[in-house]
Every structure is written in C-alpha cells, then in structure tokens.
Scaffold this motif. Structure first.
Motif, PDB file in Angstrom:
ATOM      1  N   ARG A 102      -0.308 -16.829 -14.795  1.00 38.04           N
ATOM      2  CA  ARG A 102      -1.219 -16.077 -13.933  1.00 38.04           C
ATOM      3  C   ARG A 102      -0.870 -14.592 -13.934  1.00 38.04           C
ATOM      4  NH1 ARG A 102      -4.371 -18.061  -9.929  1.00 38.04           N
ATOM      5  NH2 ARG A 102      -4.484 -20.326  -9.707  1.00 38.04           N
ATOM      6  N   VAL A 103      -1.871 -13.787 -13.626  1.00 36.72           N
ATOM      7  CA  VAL A 103      -1.629 -12.378 -13.359  1.00 36.72           C
ATOM      8  C   VAL A 103      -2.167 -12.095 -11.956  1.00 36.72           C
ATOM      9  CG1 VAL A 103      -3.796 -11.718 -14.501  1.00 36.72           C
ATOM     10  CG2 VAL A 103      -2.024  -9.997 -14.095  1.00 36.72           C
ATOM     11  N   ASN A 104      -1.351 -11.448 -11.139  1.00 39.43           N
ATOM     12  CA  ASN A 104      -1.689 -11.161  -9.751  1.00 39.43           C
ATOM     13  C   ASN A 104      -1.818  -9.658  -9.541  1.00 39.43           C
ATOM     14  OD1 ASN A 104      -1.485 -13.932  -9.159  1.00 39.43           O
ATOM     15  ND2 ASN A 104       0.711 -13.749  -8.751  1.00 39.43           N
ATOM     16  N   ILE A 105      -2.908  -9.270  -8.916  1.00 36.57           N
ATOM     17  CA  ILE A 105      -3.216  -7.852  -8.705  1.00 36.57           C
ATOM     18  C   ILE A 105      -3.412  -7.621  -7.216  1.00 36.57           C
ATOM     19  CG2 ILE A 105      -4.787  -5.960  -9.282  1.00 36.57           C
ATOM     20  CD1 ILE A 105      -5.647  -7.727 -11.717  1.00 36.57           C
ATOM     21  N   LEU A 106      -2.674  -6.679  -6.643  1.00 38.57           N
ATOM     22  CA  LEU A 106      -2.798  -6.367  -5.222  1.00 38.57           C
ATOM     23  C   LEU A 106      -3.838  -5.265  -5.035  1.00 38.57           C
ATOM     24  CD1 LEU A 106      -1.813  -6.863  -2.341  1.00 38.57           C
ATOM     25  CD2 LEU A 106      -0.084  -5.074  -2.711  1.00 38.57           C
ATOM     26  N   LEU A 107      -4.861  -5.565  -4.260  1.00 42.14           N
ATOM     27  CA  LEU A 107      -5.925  -4.611  -3.968  1.00 42.14           C
ATOM     28  C   LEU A 107      -5.615  -3.932  -2.640  1.00 42.14           C
ATOM     29  CD1 LEU A 107      -8.877  -7.030  -4.806  1.00 42.14           C
ATOM     30  CD2 LEU A 107      -7.508  -5.671  -6.375  1.00 42.14           C
ATOM     31  N   LEU A 108      -5.539  -2.618  -2.663  1.00 39.79           N
ATOM     32  CA  LEU A 108      -5.145  -1.842  -1.496  1.00 39.79           C
ATOM     33  C   LEU A 108      -6.255  -0.863  -1.123  1.00 39.79           C
ATOM     34  CD1 LEU A 108      -1.548  -0.884  -2.694  1.00 39.79           C
ATOM     35  CD2 LEU A 108      -2.100  -2.623  -0.974  1.00 39.79           C
ATOM     36  N   GLY A 109      -6.682  -0.913   0.133  1.00 43.55           N
ATOM     37  CA  GLY A 109      -7.577   0.111   0.662  1.00 43.55           C
ATOM     38  C   GLY A 109      -6.801   0.906   1.682  1.00 43.55           C
ATOM     39  N   ILE A 110      -6.697   2.220   1.489  1.00 44.55           N
ATOM     40  CA  ILE A 110      -5.833   2.999   2.381  1.00 44.55           C
ATOM     41  C   ILE A 110      -6.635   3.675   3.484  1.00 44.55           C
ATOM     42  CG2 ILE A 110      -4.046   3.351   0.657  1.00 44.55           C
ATOM     43  CD1 ILE A 110      -5.053   6.203   0.353  1.00 44.55           C
ATOM     44  N   ASP A 111      -6.010   3.791   4.631  1.00 44.78           N
ATOM     45  CA  ASP A 111      -6.635   4.334   5.836  1.00 44.78           C
ATOM     46  C   ASP A 111      -6.316   5.820   5.918  1.00 44.78           C
ATOM     47  OD1 ASP A 111      -7.732   4.814   8.267  1.00 44.78           O
ATOM     48  OD2 ASP A 111      -6.299   3.641   9.428  1.00 44.78           O
ATOM     49  N   ARG A 112      -7.180   6.633   5.296  1.00 39.13           N
ATOM     50  CA  ARG A 112      -6.940   8.079   5.298  1.00 39.13           C
ATOM     51  C   ARG A 112      -8.266   8.799   5.455  1.00 39.13           C
ATOM     52  NH1 ARG A 112      -3.145  10.805   0.853  1.00 39.13           N
ATOM     53  NH2 ARG A 112      -3.291   8.667   0.152  1.00 39.13           N
ATOM     54  N   ARG A 113      -8.331   9.728   6.383  1.00 41.73           N
ATOM     55  CA  ARG A 113      -9.548  10.474   6.661  1.00 41.73           C
ATOM     56  C   ARG A 113      -9.581  11.765   5.858  1.00 41.73           C
ATOM     57  NH1 ARG A 113      -7.879   7.372  10.526  1.00 41.73           N
ATOM     58  NH2 ARG A 113      -9.334   6.247  11.853  1.00 41.73           N
ATOM     59  N   PRO A 114     -10.787  12.390   5.711  1.00 49.54           N
ATOM     60  CA  PRO A 114     -10.904  13.561   4.831  1.00 49.54           C
ATOM     61  C   PRO A 114      -9.954  14.691   5.167  1.00 49.54           C
ATOM     62  CG  PRO A 114     -13.071  12.733   5.416  1.00 49.54           C
ATOM     63  CD  PRO A 114     -12.088  11.952   6.237  1.00 49.54           C
ATOM     64  N   ARG A 180       6.016  -5.182  -3.511  1.00 48.04           N
ATOM     65  CA  ARG A 180       7.249  -5.936  -3.286  1.00 48.04           C
ATOM     66  C   ARG A 180       7.175  -6.729  -1.983  1.00 48.04           C
ATOM     67  NH1 ARG A 180      13.417  -3.473  -2.521  1.00 48.04           N
ATOM     68  NH2 ARG A 180      14.367  -5.482  -1.944  1.00 48.04           N
ATOM     69  N   THR A 181       6.599  -6.107  -0.935  1.00 45.81           N
ATOM     70  CA  THR A 181       6.501  -6.794   0.349  1.00 45.81           C
ATOM     71  C   THR A 181       5.648  -8.044   0.238  1.00 45.81           C
ATOM     72  OG1 THR A 181       6.750  -4.685   1.534  1.00 45.81           O
ATOM     73  CG2 THR A 181       5.810  -6.541   2.760  1.00 45.81           C
ATOM     74  N   VAL A 182       4.478  -7.930  -0.364  1.00 43.94           N
ATOM     75  CA  VAL A 182       3.596  -9.088  -0.513  1.00 43.94           C
ATOM     76  C   VAL A 182       4.257 -10.154  -1.371  1.00 43.94           C
ATOM     77  CG1 VAL A 182       1.399  -9.859  -1.499  1.00 43.94           C
ATOM     78  CG2 VAL A 182       1.488  -7.769  -0.136  1.00 43.94           C
ATOM     79  N   SER A 183       4.938  -9.725  -2.427  1.00 41.48           N
ATOM     80  CA  SER A 183       5.614 -10.669  -3.309  1.00 41.48           C
ATOM     81  C   SER A 183       6.675 -11.459  -2.551  1.00 41.48           C
ATOM     82  CB  SER A 183       6.239  -9.931  -4.490  1.00 41.48           C
ATOM     83  OG  SER A 183       6.949 -10.817  -5.321  1.00 41.48           O
ATOM     84  N   GLU A 184       7.462 -10.774  -1.725  1.00 42.20           N
ATOM     85  CA  GLU A 184       8.571 -11.444  -1.053  1.00 42.20           C
ATOM     86  C   GLU A 184       8.097 -12.353   0.080  1.00 42.20           C
ATOM     87  OE1 GLU A 184      11.871  -9.001  -0.019  1.00 42.20           O
ATOM     88  OE2 GLU A 184      12.146  -8.256  -2.076  1.00 42.20           O
ATOM     89  N   ILE A 185       7.059 -11.960   0.803  1.00 39.46           N
ATOM     90  CA  ILE A 185       6.633 -12.809   1.922  1.00 39.46           C
ATOM     91  C   ILE A 185       5.878 -14.040   1.425  1.00 39.46           C
ATOM     92  CG2 ILE A 185       6.543 -10.864   3.534  1.00 39.46           C
ATOM     93  CD1 ILE A 185       3.452 -11.084   3.362  1.00 39.46           C
ATOM     94  N   LEU A 186       5.158 -13.913   0.300  1.00 42.81           N
ATOM     95  CA  LEU A 186       4.367 -15.039  -0.197  1.00 42.81           C
ATOM     96  C   LEU A 186       5.092 -15.843  -1.258  1.00 42.81           C
ATOM     97  CD1 LEU A 186       0.794 -13.474  -0.474  1.00 42.81           C
ATOM     98  CD2 LEU A 186       1.806 -14.733   1.436  1.00 42.81           C
ATOM     99  N   GLY A 187       6.166 -15.289  -1.829  1.00 38.77           N
ATOM    100  CA  GLY A 187       6.913 -16.000  -2.851  1.00 38.77           C
ATOM    101  C   GLY A 187       6.224 -16.051  -4.201  1.00 38.77           C
ATOM    102  N   VAL A 188       5.390 -15.040  -4.483  1.00 38.19           N
ATOM    103  CA  VAL A 188       4.711 -14.960  -5.777  1.00 38.19           C
ATOM    104  C   VAL A 188       4.908 -13.551  -6.338  1.00 38.19           C
ATOM    105  CG1 VAL A 188       2.960 -16.636  -5.071  1.00 38.19           C
ATOM    106  CG2 VAL A 188       2.487 -14.204  -4.839  1.00 38.19           C
ATOM    107  N   PRO A 189       4.928 -13.399  -7.658  1.00 35.41           N
ATOM    108  CA  PRO A 189       5.036 -12.055  -8.224  1.00 35.41           C
ATOM    109  C   PRO A 189       3.722 -11.296  -8.050  1.00 35.41           C
ATOM    110  CG  PRO A 189       4.712 -13.645  -9.969  1.00 35.41           C
ATOM    111  CD  PRO A 189       4.884 -14.442  -8.708  1.00 35.41           C
ATOM    112  N   VAL A 190       3.820  -9.991  -7.904  1.00 36.70           N
ATOM    113  CA  VAL A 190       2.640  -9.124  -7.870  1.00 36.70           C
ATOM    114  C   VAL A 190       2.796  -8.152  -9.033  1.00 36.70           C
ATOM    115  CG1 VAL A 190       1.291  -7.457  -6.551  1.00 36.70           C
ATOM    116  CG2 VAL A 190       2.421  -9.373  -5.374  1.00 36.70           C
ATOM    117  N   HIS A 191       1.957  -8.313 -10.047  1.00 38.20           N
ATOM    118  CA  HIS A 191       2.148  -7.598 -11.309  1.00 38.20           C
ATOM    119  C   HIS A 191       1.547  -6.194 -11.310  1.00 38.20           C
ATOM    120  CE1 HIS A 191       1.939 -12.013 -12.336  1.00 38.20           C
ATOM    121  NE2 HIS A 191       3.165 -11.698 -12.691  1.00 38.20           N
TER     122      HIS A 191
END
Length: 464
Positions: A102-114, A180-191
């Motif tokens: 498998r390949v795992n991709i972390l999708l991030l939406g950041i909370d930042r205003r103009p 790294r955080t998501v990988s460690e809490i879920l026990g899966v690699p995040v590539h």
C-alpha cells in the motif's frame, strides 16, 4: 518534419489526484502566500499553543540532493523534490510493484487566514490509502480535536502537530511531524503528504464545472434534495456542521470528495489537462510527491473502481468528549475501537511498507520510451538544457539536436505510437496543450517521441 493529423491524447481519469487535491482544500484553510516545499519553523520559538500564529518562518536552504530551481513553475512551486520535506531518498524506498504494498498519503488542510503568516494548525486530516494489489483505495477522516501524543512535543490536539513541527524546526517541518504523528497513533506508515488551502479548492471545483450532492435530510442552511454547487458553495457545505461537534463536518467532506470523483469520472479529461489545471492553483498546494509519482498515482487510479473506494472516520462512538484544564474541548480516543477499524479499512499490517513505495515503477509504464529533443529556435543549447531537466524526472532522453528550421514559435510533441504516460509527463512539464501533440507512424524508428522546442520555451529554460 512531415505534417500529420493532430490527435487528442489517450484519455485517462486521474481521480485520485483530484481526490487528494480536493480533500485538502475542504478543511477551510485560508489563502497562502507563494509556497516552496521547504518551509520550516524558527529555532528557539515560543511554546506553541493551539490557535497561535507566528511570524513567517525562514525558508530552509536546499538539502544536498536538491537540483535547484528548474525554471518550471509546476515543479518549483508544487512538487519540487530534494528539499527538507521529510521525503525519503529513492534508495531507501521499497518496491511497491513487486511487493504490492500500500501507499498512504496524508491530506492536510491548514487553518490560515489571508492576513496570517507562519506555522498554522491543520483543519483537515484525511489519510488516503491505495492498494495496487487489490486495486482498491480507502480514506480515513481524523478529527482535528483528537487528543494524542505528538512525538517530541507531548499531548495535545492532533491538529497542533503541523504547527509544532514548523515552530520547533522539526526536520521536514510541520508536514513531517504531522505524518509521524498519524503514523505512530494509527500504527501505519505515512509515505507522502499533500497540503492545500481553500482558495485552490474553490478554483478546482469551479474548473470541473461544480459538483452535485443529494441530501436526504436538511443540513442548515442546505435543504433536503439535490444541490448543484460551485466552489464557494461546496466549501461552505464542507465546513458546515450540525451542533458543535466536528464529526458531521468530516462526513460532509467525504460526501464532497465522492461528488468530485463522480464529476471527474463523467468528464473526458486527459491527464495532462488535469495536472495543468492543478498547476493553476500552485499557490495553494504543496506536496512531497514528485511529478512522475503524481502521474503514477493517476495511472494506478485508472484500475480502481469508484465502488472499491472505502470510507471511514473516527466518529463520536470512538471517542469521549472532555474539557481540559485549559478549557479546551477535546476528543479522547478509544484505541481499542479505533485500531481494529483502521486495520479493517486499510488491510493487514503486512500490506504496509515501512519506507515510501516506488510509485513510479508501480504506476507509470513505458518510461523507457526513447525521447529526442530538438531546438526549433536560433538559440544554441536549448535542447540540451531541456534534456537535463527532463531527464532528471526519469524520462529516457536519447538524443538532442536542431530541428529542421529555427522559426518555431510554439513547441510540439510528435509520437510514433500510442499516447502513453511519458507523453503526459512531457506535456505537463512543458505546458504543451493536447492540440500540439500529434502522431506520426513514419517517424525515425530510433525514437518513440520527438519534442520540438519553440520560442515559448526560451525563457523557461533560462534563455533571454
């Protein structure tokens, strides 16, 4: 060169690229200034608190394996490899096509205003997982208020990981610490990761002609029934939640994703058009997937049916809402419920690679196609300069030279056989439209693809 009929490229449906890009834009991240891959936090910065926004962090210099600016905006501003993004070198990645990992991709939406700069929290986190062996995919939504242990920081909401990574100058910055955080809490690699803001979301939804969503019950201010949404309306729906919890909002985000998927599959976009469309919002997108890997991901996606995309979320049945001593409302995870759900959604642990899978070998076929580059301008050295950059992407450049004349205004691609992934790559990198791609079965048998560079590419490759 002989005149031959122009044809449209072989059509592809790169739905996972659209899913990845759209998903990141759902979280309500606000307009970003021009991005580079390697943003990191200031050393010695103050202890981050949820909601803090620091001054702009300095941009780290390129790491030794960086090739420097390519002169191609799509590469330099969205997918530039070799910078401090936390990306593993190719030699340390496993081989997905042989091991079918498998390949795992972390999708991030950041909370930042103009008006805000610097490190920011993530407002959306979705783990997208692709299984090339079974030709399936899955997406897992993670609540932003989930209370977790952030490596090298301590306990906090999971949306603080990205902020802390930038502020504390974590190697690879906020995206790397979030991975790294998501990988460690879920026990899966995040590539890999993709990070986007909401401006690009609106533009992409508008670019595909909007989406259609059917609501079985009202979601104020949206009534029950069928809604056709433009980008602004889709963003509003994706950010709408019932009451005060975040779980309904995550479900709305997944509904928007699937509606975008259905819309893209109803269109007849060539891959090159899709990636060029993404490049129009390059101020809003950042990833450690390089261009070849994005094409590979799209190619793998061609094998995945919409019904084989599974969806999951960490919902209120898997957490307990508490208020911390600081007055923050957070979600305490029940790992005895969450982890079995993750394993069911993503598969058995042996299907996961420890290092980044080789997406290119898994997805992009025929990278060995022989490519010749010809200079169609009076400026000497243009073909050689282009070959240096194009060859670095993994394309097989076998010859450079001068075209039959030197007054080409526009560049073009000529193909001896089928329109294949290497042609899509060339078209995206060079910004060559589909109408400038033609087939010529009578081409020299020593090459498969010919690129003729016109005056339009003089500036792009450093000629003035």
């Amino acid at each position: 060169m002989t005149d031959t009929p122009r044809v449209s490229p072989h059509r592809k449906r790169p739905v996972l690229i659209i899913i990845a890009i759209v998903a990141l834009l759902l979280g309500g991240a606000y307009s970003l200034r021009r991005l580079t891959i390697a943003q990191s936090g200031q050393s010695g910065a103050a202890q981050p608190q949820p909601g803090d926004h620091a001054s702009p962090p300095p941009v780290e210099p390129d790491t030794p394996d960086s090739t420097g600016p390519s002169g191609i905006p799509f590469i330099d501003n969205i997918i530039r490899p070799g910078t401090s993004s936390g990306r593993l070198p190719r030699a340390e990645r496993s081989d997905m096509i042989i091991k079918k990992e498998r390949v795992n991709i972390l999708l991030l939406g950041i909370d930042r205003r103009p008006e805000e700069y610097g490190p920011s929290r993530t407002d959306t986190m979705i783990l997208l997982s692709v299984d090339p062996k079974e030709n399936t995919a899955a997406m897992l939504s993670i609540p932003r208020d989930l209370w977790v242990m952030i490596p090298e920081y301590g306990e906090s909401r999971i949306n603080v990981a990205h902020f802390a990574g930038d502020v504390r100058n974590y190697p690879g910055g906020g995206p790397a610490l979030a991975k790294r955080t998501v990988s460690e809490i879920l026990g899966v690699p995040v590539h890999y990761y993709v990070r986007v803001d909401f401006v690009g979301f609106e533009q992409l939804i508008d670019a595909i002609g909007g989406i259609t969503i059917e609501l079985e019950s009202p979601v104020p201010p949206f009534a029950a029934g069928v809604h056709h949404m433009d980008g602004e309306t889709a963003l509003k729906f994706a950010r709408t939640r019932r009451g005060s919890d975040d779980f309904h909002r995550m479900a709305h985000q997944q509904k928007v994703l699937m509606a975008a998927l259905e819309r893209v599959r109803s269109l007849d976009f060539p891959l090159s058009t899709t990636l060029q469309m993404v490049s129009l919002v390059n101020d809003s997108i950042q990833t450690d997937l390089n261009l070849v890997e994005m094409v590979a991901l799209a190619t793998i996606a061609n094998r995945i049916d919409e019904n084989d995309i599974r969806r999951g979320l960490i919902d209120s049945s898997m957490t307990t809402t508490v208020v911390t001593a600081q007055g923050w409302m957070v979600e305490i995870p029940h790992w005895d419920v969450i982890l079995p759900m993750v394993e069911e959604l993503l598969g058995e642990p042996e299907a996961w690679a420890d290092d980044s899978p080789d997406l290119v070998r898994a997805g992009v076929t025929n990278l060995d196609r022989r490519i010749a580059i010809y200079n169609g301008t009076p400026e000497p050295g243009l073909a050689e300069a282009a070959a240096d950059i194009l060859g670095a992407t993994g394309l097989n450049i076998v010859h450079t030279g001068e075209a039959d004349h030197t007054d080409y205004a526009e560049s073009e691609i000529i193909v001896r056989g089928e329109i294949e992934p290497p042609v899509d790559l060339l078209a995206v990198i060079l910004g060559i439209p589909s109408e400038a791609i033609r087939q010529d079965p009578s081409m020299d048998a020593g090459v498969d693809i010919v690129v003729i560079l016109g005056r339009q590419h003089l500036t792009q490759f450093g000629f003035h």
